[in-house]
Design a protein around this motif. Structure first.
Motif, PDB file in Angstrom:
ATOM      1  N   SER A 214      -7.476 -12.904  -2.076  1.00  0.00           N
ATOM      2  CA  SER A 214      -7.031 -12.963  -3.471  1.00  0.00           C
ATOM      3  C   SER A 214      -7.274 -11.633  -4.167  1.00  0.00           C
ATOM      4  N   LEU A 215      -8.400 -11.013  -3.888  1.00  0.00           N
ATOM      5  CA  LEU A 215      -8.644  -9.678  -4.441  1.00  0.00           C
ATOM      6  C   LEU A 215      -7.670  -8.662  -3.828  1.00  0.00           C
ATOM      7  N   THR A 216      -7.330  -8.874  -2.562  1.00  0.00           N
ATOM      8  CA  THR A 216      -6.318  -8.026  -1.935  1.00  0.00           C
ATOM      9  C   THR A 216      -4.964  -8.212  -2.616  1.00  0.00           C
TER      10      THR A 216
ATOM     11  N   MET B 168       3.823   6.156   3.735  1.00  0.00           N
ATOM     12  CA  MET B 168       3.585   4.788   3.327  1.00  0.00           C
ATOM     13  C   MET B 168       2.844   4.728   2.001  1.00  0.00           C
ATOM     14  N   ALA B 169       2.056   5.729   1.725  1.00  0.00           N
ATOM     15  CA  ALA B 169       1.304   5.714   0.481  1.00  0.00           C
ATOM     16  C   ALA B 169       2.177   5.898  -0.725  1.00  0.00           C
ATOM     17  N   ASN B 170       3.343   6.519  -0.549  1.00  0.00           N
ATOM     18  CA  ASN B 170       4.192   6.795  -1.702  1.00  0.00           C
ATOM     19  C   ASN B 170       5.630   6.501  -1.342  1.00  0.00           C
ATOM     20  N   ASP B 171       6.117   5.331  -1.788  1.00  0.00           N
ATOM     21  CA  ASP B 171       7.458   4.911  -1.415  1.00  0.00           C
ATOM     22  C   ASP B 171       8.531   5.727  -2.131  1.00  0.00           C
ATOM     23  N   ASP B 172       8.265   6.157  -3.359  1.00  0.00           N
ATOM     24  CA  ASP B 172       9.263   6.897  -4.134  1.00  0.00           C
ATOM     25  C   ASP B 172       8.528   7.832  -5.086  1.00  0.00           C
TER      26      ASP B 172
ATOM     27  N   VAL C  49       2.505  -0.517   1.167  1.00  0.00           N
ATOM     28  CA  VAL C  49       1.089  -0.780   1.457  1.00  0.00           C
ATOM     29  C   VAL C  49       0.786  -2.280   1.462  1.00  0.00           C
ATOM     30  N   PRO C  50       1.114  -3.034   0.405  1.00  0.00           N
ATOM     31  CA  PRO C  50       0.857  -4.480   0.447  1.00  0.00           C
ATOM     32  C   PRO C  50       1.639  -5.179   1.558  1.00  0.00           C
TER      33      PRO C  50
ATOM     34  N   PHE D  57      -8.548  -1.862   3.091  1.00  0.00           N
ATOM     35  CA  PHE D  57      -7.386  -1.020   3.360  1.00  0.00           C
ATOM     36  C   PHE D  57      -6.684  -0.597   2.072  1.00  0.00           C
ATOM     37  N   GLN D  58      -6.618  -1.470   1.069  1.00  0.00           N
ATOM     38  CA  GLN D  58      -5.845  -1.166  -0.128  1.00  0.00           C
ATOM     39  C   GLN D  58      -6.607  -0.345  -1.168  1.00  0.00           C
ATOM     40  N   VAL D  59      -7.934  -0.324  -1.076  1.00  0.00           N
ATOM     41  CA  VAL D  59      -8.743   0.374  -2.079  1.00  0.00           C
ATOM     42  C   VAL D  59      -8.363   1.849  -2.226  1.00  0.00           C
TER      43      VAL D  59
END
Length: 532
Positions: free
Chosen positions: A164-166, A1-5, A181-182, A225-227
């Motif tokens: 919003s920061l997310t 999930m961290a790296n789609d391509d 991820v998003p 989670f996104q950091v």
């Protein structure tokens, strides 16, 4: 999930900032669709829990309004105007500037965004009772309901700052083709609300307040989670307000009209809530539950396609590749119609079975189901238009044109109010939903016409055959569902297991009929492959 391509994303240590330009749109769209499907299924599970515990009573009405206000502003601001203005500018910087300049832009945007959001949040918490009265004036007739909603709003509004920061972090990840991820992040909101409803409700003097605390917890979890994923890309910003930065100024210029243009459908839904608060008790909740079911295919198909094409369209515009730009828009329209039209038809045919299977437990009554089914059918009629707006609007935003959608949005907004006044009297809350659907078709039609006139949207060969294939499949599927589905009153006497099995059988059966028809008529997956 961290790296789609992983083969198309530049390494964090490289001095080159250019994001991937050959990501497969079909593959990226499927990634977002799968993650969004997980999120929406969890969202339905969340609503099942809320319906069972709170039904369509005062506590539920109060929470839905208290959550709708920051959620509306999130869609309008964070995932609407900001996202549509920020991604094209960031894509241009990534394609044409150094990595140091990209990082400087990220620092300035993050800092400026945080300052603005802190001020808005503080003001909204102070003015909570007035905001509730503005968004749900009917609550003013019940001081206790108004006070409860205002108390909830003071807990839910900081969610706007956090989400919003997310959204800022998600825009960066999407630009670097990290779509998963998003797309997965909203799952945390649903898990938080389910946990709060189950675990915190018994501890609260006012049970519905547990849901407000769940919103606050969710905002913190989604941002955290996104950091790590931003840090892994080497793009973690060091927020520092700088409104004089050229990139920030350009984003602000693009955001001003986009605040209205990109989220007209959300404004129309909000107007529905305002008017519904003046109708019979439960009207707000009926609209909410029906809207939630429409949001499932809208998010999985329409928003997913719109999410992946905006960065790709922005890159093509920066490269002045008009032919590929037009092909992308044509591809996006075909993609959302492929699944949007049968989804809308299925919602119309299976309205009561869907609502019964998901929500007819605990405090949710048979009358609530019948009322929600009316508005669900009305919203479903506009599902295709909602989806088309999501993929046509990026055709303007990618070219940094935010004024044209505003003009279209104003026309659609006025039309929605006229439709509301005409339809609310004979159809009550369902009239509000139908008015939203009609104005969405007007919005989508005008966007498509203007893109065509500007030669940004050029219909590719084969549309006639494609529509015959699609509509024929929908007709056969609709007949199959109407024949297979039992009368909805029978569903009321079934247990949850029987309901789920019957509903799953109808969904799988309907999909099998539809796709078998398409396959027999020569539609293949390879026809929808297109590189960004």
């Amino acid at each position: 999930m961290a790296n789609d391509d992983p083969q198309t994303v530049p390494p964090p240590v490289s001095d080159a900032a250019q994001p991937p330009v050959r990501a497969g749109l079909l593959r990226s769209g499927l990634v977002v669709s799968v993650m969004t499907m997980v999120s929406r299924v969890m969202g339905l599970a969340r609503d099942v829990v809320i319906a069972a515990l709170f039904g369509a009573g005062q506590g539920a009405d109060a929470f839905f309004v208290a959550f709708k206000i920051p959620n509306f502003m999130r869609r309008l601001f964070a995932e609407g105007a900001f996202n549509q203005a920020f991604i094209p500018v960031l894509s241009e910087y990534a394609a044409q500037r150094s990595r140091a300049e990209v990082r400087e832009l990220l620092d300035a945007v993050a800092g400026s965004l945080a300052v603005v959001l802190l001020l808005i949040t503080a003001l909204a918490m102070f003015a909570a009772p007035w905001l509730v009265w503005l968004f749900a004036p009917g609550f003013g007739r019940d001081p206790a309901k108004l006070a409860l909603t205002a108390e909830m709003l003071r807990l839910t509004f900081p969610y706007l700052l956090l989400i919003s920061l997310t959204a800022f972090a998600g825009s960066v990840l999407n630009t670097w083709s990290r779509f998963a991820v998003p797309a997965f992040t909203p799952v945390l909101l649903n898990l938080s609300l389910i946990g709060a409803a189950v675990l915190l409700t018994p501890l609260m003097s006012e049970p519905a307040m547990a849901l407000a605390w769940g919103v606050m917890i969710a905002g913190l979890a989604q941002l955290a989670f996104q950091v790590p994923f931003l840090a892994r890309l080497g793009l973690m910003p060091r927020p520092w307000p700088n409104f004089a930065h050229a990139g920030v100024r350009r984003i602000l210029v693009l955001m001003a009209p986009a605040l209205f243009g990109v989220s007209v459908s959300q404004i129309n839904l909000l107007l529905d809530t305002v008017l519904a608060s003046l109708l019979a008790p439960g009207s707000v909740s009926w609209l909410y539950y029906s809207d939630r079911l429409v949001e499932l295919p809208l998010g999985v198909f329409g928003i997913a396609v719109g999410t992946v094409i905006l960065p790709a369209l922005s890159r093509r515009h920066a490269e002045q590749s008009g032919e590929h730009f037009a092909r992308m828009l044509d591809w996006a329209m075909r993609a959302v119609l492929l699944l949007g039209v049968p989804a809308a038809l299925a919602l119309v045919i299976l309205a009561e079975p869907l609502l019964i299977s998901l929500f007819h437990y605990g405090a949710m009554t048979e009358r609530d189901i019948a009322m929600a089914a009316m508005s669900l059918r009305a919203y479903a009629l506009g599902l295709v238009a909602f989806m088309l707006i999501k993929v046509l609007a990026p055709g303007f935003f990618a070219r940094q044109d935010t004024k044209t959608p505003v003009k279209v949005g104003i026309i659609a907004m006025v039309a929605n109010m006229v439709f509301n006044l005409i339809l609310i009297w004979p159809l009550a809350h369902a009239g509000l939903a139908l008015a939203t659907a009609l104005s969405a078709f007007l919005n989508a039609g005008l966007l498509g016409y203007l893109l065509w006139r500007q030669q940004a949207l050029v219909p590719q060969p084969g549309w006639g055959r494609y529509m015959v294939q699609l509509l024929g499949g929908c007709a056969v599927m609709g007949l199959g569902l109407a024949w297979l589905a039992p009368e909805w009153q029978q569903w009321l006497g079934w247990g949850v297991g029987q309901r789920v099995l019957h509903l799953a059988g109808l969904v799988v059966g309907g999909a099998a009929i539809y796709f078998a028809w398409l396959a027999a008529w020569g539609v293949r997956l390879r026809h929808f492959r297109l590189h960004g």
